[in-house]
Design a protein around this motif. Structure first.
Motif, PDB file in Angstrom:
ATOM      1  N   UNK A 157      -3.737  -8.580 -16.462  1.00  0.00           N
ATOM      2  CA  UNK A 157      -2.545  -8.719 -15.637  1.00  0.00           C
ATOM      3  C   UNK A 157      -2.934  -8.460 -14.186  1.00  0.00           C
ATOM      4  N   UNK A 158      -2.460  -9.305 -13.292  1.00  0.00           N
ATOM      5  CA  UNK A 158      -2.858  -9.252 -11.885  1.00  0.00           C
ATOM      6  C   UNK A 158      -2.089  -8.186 -11.133  1.00  0.00           C
ATOM      7  N   UNK A 159      -2.820  -7.361 -10.397  1.00  0.00           N
ATOM      8  CA  UNK A 159      -2.235  -6.383  -9.490  1.00  0.00           C
ATOM      9  C   UNK A 159      -2.709  -6.713  -8.087  1.00  0.00           C
ATOM     10  N   UNK A 160      -1.775  -6.911  -7.182  1.00  0.00           N
ATOM     11  CA  UNK A 160      -2.103  -7.204  -5.792  1.00  0.00           C
ATOM     12  C   UNK A 160      -1.444  -6.167  -4.897  1.00  0.00           C
ATOM     13  N   UNK A 161      -2.257  -5.473  -4.109  1.00  0.00           N
ATOM     14  CA  UNK A 161      -1.764  -4.453  -3.187  1.00  0.00           C
ATOM     15  C   UNK A 161      -1.983  -4.973  -1.776  1.00  0.00           C
ATOM     16  N   UNK A 162      -0.901  -5.290  -1.099  1.00  0.00           N
ATOM     17  CA  UNK A 162      -1.000  -5.904   0.223  1.00  0.00           C
ATOM     18  C   UNK A 162       0.265  -5.625   1.023  1.00  0.00           C
TER      19      UNK A 162
ATOM     20  N   UNK B  25       0.827  -1.208   0.000  1.00  0.00           N
ATOM     21  CA  UNK B  25       0.000   0.000   0.000  1.00  0.00           C
ATOM     22  C   UNK B  25       0.859   1.256   0.000  1.00  0.00           C
ATOM     23  N   UNK B  26       0.456   2.223  -0.803  1.00  0.00           N
ATOM     24  CA  UNK B  26       1.227   3.434  -0.970  1.00  0.00           C
ATOM     25  C   UNK B  26       2.266   3.369  -2.058  1.00  0.00           C
TER      26      UNK B  26
ATOM     27  N   UNK C  72      -5.194  -1.244  -1.002  1.00  0.00           N
ATOM     28  CA  UNK C  72      -5.623  -2.642  -1.126  1.00  0.00           C
ATOM     29  C   UNK C  72      -6.845  -2.811  -2.028  1.00  0.00           C
ATOM     30  N   UNK C  73      -7.741  -1.847  -2.046  1.00  0.00           N
ATOM     31  CA  UNK C  73      -8.921  -1.952  -2.889  1.00  0.00           C
ATOM     32  C   UNK C  73      -8.620  -1.805  -4.371  1.00  0.00           C
TER      33      UNK C  73
ATOM     34  N   UNK D 265       0.238   3.854 -11.811  1.00  0.00           N
ATOM     35  CA  UNK D 265      -0.578   3.793 -10.618  1.00  0.00           C
ATOM     36  C   UNK D 265       0.273   4.187  -9.420  1.00  0.00           C
ATOM     37  N   UNK D 266      -0.138   5.223  -8.725  1.00  0.00           N
ATOM     38  CA  UNK D 266       0.552   5.709  -7.542  1.00  0.00           C
ATOM     39  C   UNK D 266      -0.369   5.627  -6.333  1.00  0.00           C
ATOM     40  N   UNK D 267       0.231   5.695  -5.155  1.00  0.00           N
ATOM     41  CA  UNK D 267      -0.530   5.671  -3.902  1.00  0.00           C
ATOM     42  C   UNK D 267      -1.523   4.524  -3.878  1.00  0.00           C
ATOM     43  N   UNK D 268      -1.055   3.353  -4.223  1.00  0.00           N
ATOM     44  CA  UNK D 268      -1.934   2.195  -4.357  1.00  0.00           C
ATOM     45  C   UNK D 268      -2.544   1.791  -3.020  1.00  0.00           C
TER      46      UNK D 268
END
Length: 126
Positions: free
Chosen positions: A120-125, A14-15, A87-88, A82-85
């Motif tokens: 393409x998979x993006x995972x924010x965790x 995140x972030x 979890x959602x 993509x910035x400031x990612x």
């Protein structure tokens, strides 16, 4: 055959930031409106951003000021920075062409979309 192929996804905290690419073949990207879409776990696909053939940009409210779409005509490629990612933001990201243009898609018009890429998979965790 018109094709779009996404790449650049991965795991990010995140972030953090990530840049996705969408390479077009069989057509010239700057002749079309092309958008980014995503599908989060357990949710339906939603629009993320869109760039028109003349370079005008549209964004979903949830990503405004954090994501930036761009296009490299020489490479026939569209990008999503993509910035400031958050979890959602997690999900499978796709590029595709809205059949009735970016303005229509983001202003209450048709959500018909064609030429989906494989995603393409993006995972924010954390």
């Amino acid at each position: 055959q018109l094709q779009l192929v996404e790449s650049g996804g991965g795991l990010v905290q995140p972030g953090g930031s990530l840049t996705l690419s969408c390479v077009a073949s069989g057509f010239t990207l700057n002749d079309y409106a092309v958008g980014w879409f995503r599908q989060a776990p357990g949710k339906e696909r939603e629009g993320v951003s869109c760039i028109t053939s003349d370079g005008n940009l549209y964004y979903a409210d949830s990503v405004k000021a954090r994501f930036t779409s761009s296009r490299d005509d020489a490479k026939n490629t569209m990008f999503l920075q993509m910035n400031s990612l958050k979890p959602e933001d997690t999900g499978v990201y796709y590029c595709a062409t809205p059949l009735h243009g970016c303005w229509g898609y983001y202003n209450g018009g048709s959500h018909e979309v064609a030429n989906w890429g494989p995603g393409t998979q993006v995972t924010v965790s954390s």
